[in-house]
Design a protein around this motif. Sequence first.
Motif, PDB file in Angstrom:
ATOM      1  N   MET A  34      41.387  38.311  50.328  1.00  0.00           N
ATOM      2  CA  MET A  34      40.168  38.819  50.961  1.00  0.00           C
ATOM      3  C   MET A  34      38.941  38.408  50.145  1.00  0.00           C
ATOM      4  O   MET A  34      37.910  38.021  50.701  1.00  0.00           O
ATOM      5  N   TYR A  72      33.620  43.024  61.061  1.00  0.00           N
ATOM      6  CA  TYR A  72      34.459  41.896  61.476  1.00  0.00           C
ATOM      7  C   TYR A  72      33.724  40.603  61.143  1.00  0.00           C
ATOM      8  O   TYR A  72      32.497  40.550  61.180  1.00  0.00           O
ATOM      9  N   HIS A  84      39.114  41.239  59.595  1.00  0.00           N
ATOM     10  CA  HIS A  84      38.663  42.638  59.496  1.00  0.00           C
ATOM     11  C   HIS A  84      38.188  42.850  58.060  1.00  0.00           C
ATOM     12  O   HIS A  84      38.842  42.406  57.113  1.00  0.00           O
ATOM     13  N   HIS A  86      36.595  46.229  56.975  1.00  0.00           N
ATOM     14  CA  HIS A  86      35.983  47.532  57.169  1.00  0.00           C
ATOM     15  C   HIS A  86      35.586  48.174  55.836  1.00  0.00           C
ATOM     16  O   HIS A  86      36.257  47.988  54.814  1.00  0.00           O
ATOM     17  N   THR A 132      38.690  46.407  54.194  1.00  0.00           N
ATOM     18  CA  THR A 132      40.100  46.637  54.473  1.00  0.00           C
ATOM     19  C   THR A 132      40.348  46.349  55.952  1.00  0.00           C
ATOM     20  O   THR A 132      39.407  46.107  56.722  1.00  0.00           O
ATOM     21  N   THR A 133      41.609  46.370  56.340  1.00  0.00           N
ATOM     22  CA  THR A 133      41.983  46.064  57.723  1.00  0.00           C
ATOM     23  C   THR A 133      42.265  47.348  58.489  1.00  0.00           C
ATOM     24  O   THR A 133      42.516  48.409  57.905  1.00  0.00           O
ATOM     25  N   THR A 134      42.240  47.255  59.806  1.00  0.00           N
ATOM     26  CA  THR A 134      42.411  48.437  60.656  1.00  0.00           C
ATOM     27  C   THR A 134      43.741  49.133  60.382  1.00  0.00           C
ATOM     28  O   THR A 134      43.801  50.369  60.312  1.00  0.00           O
TER      29      THR A 134
END
Length: 424
Positions: A34, A72, A84, A86, A132-134
């Motif tokens: 990331m 996003y 993603h 977040h 972070t991701t969903t």
Amino acid sequence: MALKHATPMLDELEKGPWPSFVSDVKRMAPKSAMCEDWLGVMELSYREKEGHWKHGGIVGVLGYGGGIIGRYCDRPDLFPAIAHFHTVRVNQPASKYYTTEVLRKLCDLWEPRGSGLTNMHGSTGDIVLLGTTTDNLEPLFYELTHEMGMDLGGSGSNLRTPEGCLGKSRCEWSCIDTQDLIYDLTMEYQDALHRPMFPYKFKFKASGCPCDCVAAIARSDCSIIGTWRDKIRIDQEAVRAYVGGELVPHAGAGGTEKRAFDINAEVIDLCPTKCMEWDGKNLKIWDEDCTRCMHCIRVMPRALRPGLDTGATILVGAKAPILEGAQMSSVVIPFMKMEPPYGEFKEFVEKVWDWWMENGKNRERLGELIQRLSLREFLKACDLTPDARMVNTPRFNPYIFYDPAEVPGGWEHDAVAFRQRHQA
């Protein structure tokens, strides 16, 4: 280890004299895809002069309407690891006191669930976990609450995370217990904090004294500023010690060395209301004219202290937007005792919210609504009586007009008496 993305423009940000966020992210990149892709999208944004983030979709955790900001990337084809990204806001402890154990646990929790990047702290005070991701949101929330006993902060059109200064834990000038107050407000208004219910955001900030170390007067919809309503405490011997060079004043460029101290030039002449006088032996203060600016107390802390009859001044309406310029808050309650369980203050707050929710437009802050409908209407709704201390220059203020003939004694009479007293 070589980075996946070339970053010549970001590299320039590491060449200045100050620490760079780019260096911080590069340290994380070898163990976080990331972070690697984040560097790539930032380089692309710098090169194209266009942001590649979009705020879309409703993401959050079960039962909460705030605390998660959906982010996003609009180029997931180039940067799949941050399709993603977040942001999670975590409610900081009062006055931001941590143990190293808590900070380590927080980082250990965040690294496998997100990018590993943190921001200590956001402008509201929150611990900000970046990226972070969903599918990681619910597990992260469970671990945060069940293993660490922490909670999400505010985001969206709700009460934002209340914030306060160090208060009585570290500051001898604090007139209210900001830590207890902020904790109490946080616990009392959980529904408003986690479930968007307002026209727009609402912020409480509390400073223990008029120094306003959390800049509440510039940034919060409701500023709580510790103050006093009796006389400044004076130690005349210490005043003479400052003047005589025996104590080091906290003013000028003298540093920590003892030096000649001109009390007239460095204190008396800088008083905004000229409410002080030095006769060579004693310092006289006309407390009825003091505006609690704290300058004299800051310069001579061993000689002057706040009074003992303490409470808070309540101000409303501040915001600090980037595009439209800052709006400072206005005094609406010059003095209120601020002691648990804070019933008088909460009664005021709920009147404010009722009026704002009934009259506010979408995305209209409290201060903007007061500007649109007038301070007069706000005061009526909150059962407050107009007071000259609510404004800086009453006869020139667009909200409230005072006719000198209607004021006992008249403004001109007061000004003449003021000048005569100081000329005597």
